[in-house]
Design a protein around this motif. Structure first.
Motif, PDB file in Angstrom:
ATOM      1  N   VAL B 200       0.838  -1.195   0.000  1.00 12.79           N
ATOM      2  CA  VAL B 200       0.000   0.000   0.000  1.00 12.79           C
ATOM      3  C   VAL B 200       0.876   1.249   0.000  1.00 12.79           C
ATOM      4  O   VAL B 200       0.598   2.233  -0.691  1.00 12.79           O
ATOM      5  N   GLU B 201       1.976   1.174   0.767  1.00  8.32           N
ATOM      6  CA  GLU B 201       2.930   2.283   0.805  1.00  8.32           C
ATOM      7  C   GLU B 201       3.600   2.475  -0.566  1.00  8.32           C
ATOM      8  O   GLU B 201       3.761   3.581  -1.056  1.00  8.32           O
ATOM      9  N   THR B 207       3.488   1.157  -9.745  1.00  8.61           N
ATOM     10  CA  THR B 207       2.220   0.520 -10.079  1.00  8.61           C
ATOM     11  C   THR B 207       2.363  -0.966  -9.725  1.00  8.61           C
ATOM     12  O   THR B 207       3.378  -1.576 -10.052  1.00  8.61           O
ATOM     13  N   ILE B 208       1.368  -1.487  -9.052  1.00  2.00           N
ATOM     14  CA  ILE B 208       1.490  -2.858  -8.552  1.00  2.00           C
ATOM     15  C   ILE B 208       0.415  -3.758  -9.142  1.00  2.00           C
ATOM     16  O   ILE B 208      -0.776  -3.405  -9.142  1.00  2.00           O
ATOM     17  N   VAL B 209       0.844  -4.882  -9.685  1.00  2.00           N
ATOM     18  CA  VAL B 209      -0.105  -5.898 -10.153  1.00  2.00           C
ATOM     19  C   VAL B 209       0.170  -7.151  -9.343  1.00  2.00           C
ATOM     20  O   VAL B 209       1.303  -7.617  -9.255  1.00  2.00           O
ATOM     21  N   LEU B 210      -0.878  -7.685  -8.737  1.00  2.00           N
ATOM     22  CA  LEU B 210      -0.713  -8.717  -7.727  1.00  2.00           C
ATOM     23  C   LEU B 210      -1.627  -9.893  -8.039  1.00  2.00           C
ATOM     24  O   LEU B 210      -2.831  -9.703  -8.196  1.00  2.00           O
ATOM     25  N   VAL B 211      -1.046 -11.072  -8.158  1.00  2.00           N
ATOM     26  CA  VAL B 211      -1.873 -12.265  -8.258  1.00  2.00           C
ATOM     27  C   VAL B 211      -2.101 -12.773  -6.858  1.00  2.00           C
ATOM     28  O   VAL B 211      -1.160 -12.856  -6.066  1.00  2.00           O
ATOM     29  N   THR B 212      -3.323 -13.054  -6.522  1.00  2.00           N
ATOM     30  CA  THR B 212      -3.559 -13.588  -5.181  1.00  2.00           C
ATOM     31  C   THR B 212      -4.646 -14.648  -5.177  1.00  2.00           C
ATOM     32  O   THR B 212      -5.596 -14.613  -5.945  1.00  2.00           O
ATOM     33  N   HIS B 213      -4.434 -15.592  -4.282  1.00  2.00           N
ATOM     34  CA  HIS B 213      -5.399 -16.655  -4.047  1.00  2.00           C
ATOM     35  C   HIS B 213      -6.377 -16.232  -2.978  1.00  2.00           C
ATOM     36  O   HIS B 213      -7.399 -16.846  -2.759  1.00  2.00           O
ATOM     37  N   ASN B 214      -5.952 -15.172  -2.281  1.00  2.00           N
ATOM     38  CA  ASN B 214      -6.579 -14.811  -1.031  1.00  2.00           C
ATOM     39  C   ASN B 214      -7.520 -13.644  -1.291  1.00  2.00           C
ATOM     40  O   ASN B 214      -7.090 -12.520  -1.507  1.00  2.00           O
ATOM     41  N   MET B 215      -8.828 -13.933  -1.287  1.00  2.55           N
ATOM     42  CA  MET B 215      -9.805 -12.896  -1.634  1.00  2.55           C
ATOM     43  C   MET B 215      -9.777 -11.749  -0.662  1.00  2.55           C
ATOM     44  O   MET B 215      -9.900 -10.588  -1.054  1.00  2.55           O
ATOM     45  N   ARG B 220      -8.643  -6.191   0.905  1.00  2.61           N
ATOM     46  CA  ARG B 220      -7.955  -5.277   1.824  1.00  2.61           C
ATOM     47  C   ARG B 220      -7.110  -4.242   1.095  1.00  2.61           C
ATOM     48  O   ARG B 220      -7.131  -3.070   1.438  1.00  2.61           O
ATOM     49  N   ILE B 221      -6.323  -4.680   0.110  1.00  5.47           N
ATOM     50  CA  ILE B 221      -5.302  -3.755  -0.387  1.00  5.47           C
ATOM     51  C   ILE B 221      -5.463  -3.309  -1.837  1.00  5.47           C
ATOM     52  O   ILE B 221      -4.834  -2.344  -2.239  1.00  5.47           O
ATOM     53  N   LYS B 238     -13.394  -1.687 -10.203  1.00  2.93           N
ATOM     54  CA  LYS B 238     -12.939  -1.262  -8.885  1.00  2.93           C
ATOM     55  C   LYS B 238     -13.237  -2.363  -7.880  1.00  2.93           C
ATOM     56  O   LYS B 238     -14.310  -2.976  -7.892  1.00  2.93           O
ATOM     57  N   THR B 239     -12.258  -2.621  -7.014  1.00  9.76           N
ATOM     58  CA  THR B 239     -12.380  -3.724  -6.075  1.00  9.76           C
ATOM     59  C   THR B 239     -13.639  -3.593  -5.217  1.00  9.76           C
ATOM     60  O   THR B 239     -14.376  -4.561  -5.025  1.00  9.76           O
ATOM     61  N   LYS B 240     -13.891  -2.392  -4.718  1.00 16.06           N
ATOM     62  CA  LYS B 240     -15.049  -2.196  -3.837  1.00 16.06           C
ATOM     63  C   LYS B 240     -16.337  -2.580  -4.543  1.00 16.06           C
ATOM     64  O   LYS B 240     -17.195  -3.266  -3.996  1.00 16.06           O
ATOM     65  N   MET B 241     -16.425  -2.153  -5.819  1.00 22.63           N
ATOM     66  CA  MET B 241     -17.622  -2.482  -6.595  1.00 22.63           C
ATOM     67  C   MET B 241     -17.759  -3.984  -6.769  1.00 22.63           C
ATOM     68  O   MET B 241     -18.833  -4.553  -6.603  1.00 22.63           O
ATOM     69  N   MET B 242     -16.622  -4.603  -7.119  1.00 21.08           N
ATOM     70  CA  MET B 242     -16.696  -6.025  -7.426  1.00 21.08           C
ATOM     71  C   MET B 242     -17.094  -6.838  -6.200  1.00 21.08           C
ATOM     72  O   MET B 242     -17.870  -7.779  -6.281  1.00 21.08           O
ATOM     73  N   PHE B 243     -16.559  -6.454  -5.056  1.00 24.21           N
ATOM     74  CA  PHE B 243     -16.861  -7.239  -3.857  1.00 24.21           C
ATOM     75  C   PHE B 243     -18.265  -6.966  -3.315  1.00 24.21           C
ATOM     76  O   PHE B 243     -18.876  -7.840  -2.707  1.00 24.21           O
TER      77      PHE B 243
END
Lengths: 283, 260
Positions: B200-201, B207-215, B220-221, B238-243
């Motif tokens: 986040v910092e 620019t960060i692209v992150l693969v994650t298994h952890n929803m 969160r980030i 947008k993450t907020k929208m999707m969730f």
């Protein structure tokens, strides 16, 4: 509980047998060589004489020690670049390619060929070639033996170091690639530093094999009990002199042959110990 | 797949990207079109085998390490086609962090940070090197922990510290984009949350692209999320929208734990 005890004692006895066999071997080698060392003392190691004439019997191991060392070191020098390049080819550069898998099975095939077959090939093919090239007058000698030894130890050095190279974790190579490294940079900066001790160990093991190799060398070394004059000269190795002469030997001569056997045993032991020490220091 | 909001001035644009591991084999990534926002965290989610790692690795062409791979389509970094760049240049601009911490075991902490320069044979002065090492380690909040043991092997660090060291190694080239492939899946919860705070910092500068298994990690980030399924990019926004309000029923099923 009872089966546990039976297993325990069976394993214990089996290990004891191994201990007794190896201990017994050392014991009989030392016992058999005592007459030679009593007669010649430490001079046995440094003497170049080999005279079986009755009443003037004198034996020394130096020609054979130098013969063994010359042929084995020469074999190692010839083997090093070839085995190293082949190992890199199989385990890294062209891994997963059909060419690499063919090559790797060829290497395994070479490792399985009996020593006598190499000797025969050396005698009928390599020896005439050496004469033709003018590298050796009769085609026998250190160079011919060194080449045949190199061909014989290349498979060991190759397959051992290929295994070590392929054990370098993929994630380290990926890390280097992700930093923009080229293939050569990955090989020299990631793979080799990580595989270094293992690669050294595999070449030391290959050297150890060259030291004790008997049959093919006996057929090509020339069997002259002298210190070899240069690499095209003839000579004899520790293993070859034993193989050639044990049948008709008795008394002091037999004891001298056994003493050479003991020395060979010690030298290979020391070489292996040095190898292990290097690995310990590097890792 | 439709976008709610088109991203203005994207740093990465992926156009009609399809990837197959062998000629004629099934596509691991199918016709993906997506734009990545600068200075944001974009998460790629989806069940195992959905193509998320393949997509990520295509962005700095690490997927080309598989010699038989087939790639169609384009990826642009700003306006530059990455397929036409040299991989050396590309990977300096787009760094990568892997699933398991992988510092070079034969190198010290210091040499690990500077490894990109060493590997590429780039000569820089000692003061410049010192500076890069310190800055990169400060960026990942590791400097205070390791400044007295810079010349010890990196493998003596804890798993979380090792992973932050790997992020520092990726930052040493001052890349524009950092790709992370499940960077916390081998870490404990405390180390995980440190890495998350760090990301986040870091998005302020990178620019960060992150693969994650952890929803929950994505929730969160990340600012933007992609949901992939069987090689398709099912949903992106947008993450907020999707969730809170997924548009696709597959996304909803995944987010509510019905599969995956």
């Amino acid at each position: 509980m009872k089966s546990d005890k039976i297993t325990k004692y069976t394993l214990f006895i089996a290990s004891l047998v191994i201990l007794f066999v190896s201990g017994g071997m050392v014991f009989s080698l030392i016992g058999g060589s005592i007459p030679a060392f009593k007669e010649f003392g430490l001079q046995f190691i440094f003497s170049t004489e080999w005279n079986p004439t009755e009443d003037r019997e004198a034996y020394g191991a130096l020609p054979f020690i130098t013969g063994t060392m010359f042929t084995s070191i020469l074999a190692l020098i010839i083997c090093l670049p070839l085995a190293f390049a082949t190992a890199l080819f199989i385990a890294e550069y062209f891994k997963r390619s059909s060419l690499a898998s063919i090559l790797s099975s060829m290497v395994d095939l070479l490792a399985g060929i009996p020593s006598i077959v190499y000797g025969l090939w050396g005698f009928y093919t390599l020896r005439p070639l050496m004469i033709e090239l003018g590298w050796s007058a009769q085609g026998y000698g250190i160079l011919t033996s060194g080449i045949i030894l190199a061909i014989m130890i290349i498979p060991y050095a190759t397959s051992l170091s290929a295994e070590i190279i392929s054990m370098v974790p993929n994630e380290l190579k990926e890390a280097a690639y992700s930093l923009g490294a080229t293939r050569m940079e990955v090989i020299f900066n990631v793979i080799l530093p990580n595989a270094r001790s293992g690669i050294i160990a595999s070449f030391i093991l290959a050297f150890g094999r060259a030291l004790g190799e008997t049959m093919a060398v006996t057929m090509l070394i020339g069997n002259a009990n002298v210190i070899p004059k240069g690499i095209s000269g003839v000579g004899n190795t520790m293993a070859s002199v034993i193989a050639n002469q044990f049948g008709e030997a008795d008394g002091l001569k037999l004891s001298s042959l056994i003493a050479i056997g003991l020395l060979l045993f010690l030298i290979t032991g020391i070489v292996n110990a040095i190898g292990k020490l290097i690995i310990k220091k590097l890792s | 797949m439709e976008n709610i909001d088109r991203i203005k001035d994207p740093i990465l644009s992926i156009k009609d990207l399809s990837i197959a591991y062998n000629k004629g084999a099934k596509y691991a990534v199918k016709d993906v079109n997506v734009e990545v926002k600068k200075n944001a965290i974009t998460a790629i989610m989806g069940p195992s085998g959905c193509g998320k790692s393949t997509l990520l690795r295509a962005i700095n062409r690490m997927h080309e390490l598989y010699p038989s791979i087939e790639t169609k389509g384009n990826i642009f970094l700003h306006d530059e086609d990455i397929m036409k760049m040299s991989t050396i240049q590309l990977r300096r601009k787009i760094g990568m962090v892997f699933q398991r911490p992988n510092p070079f075991p034969t190198m010290s902490i210091y040499d690990n940070v500077i490894a990109g320069y060493k590997l590429n044979g780039i000569r820089i002065s000692k003061s410049e090197r010192d500076n890069i090492v310190e800055q990169s380690l400060r960026n990942v909040a590791l400097w205070d922990e390791v400044k007295d043991s810079l010349f010890k092997k990196g493998t003596f660090l804890s798993g979380g510290q090792q992973q932050r060291l790997c992020i520092a190694r990726a930052l040493a080239f001052q890349p524009e984009v950092i790709l992370l492939d499940e960077p916390t899946s081998a870490l404990d919860p405390i180390a995980t949350s440190r890495v998350e705070d760090l990301l986040v910092e870091l998005k302020k500068k990178y620019t960060i692209v992150l693969v994650t298994h952890n929803m929950s990690q994505a929730a969160r980030i990340s600012d933007y999320s992609m949901f992939m399924y069987l090689g398709d990019l099912v949903e992106y926004g947008k993450t907020k929208m999707m969730f809170t309000n997924p548009r696709d029923s597959k996304t909803e099923e995944y987010l509510t734990g019905k599969f995956g």
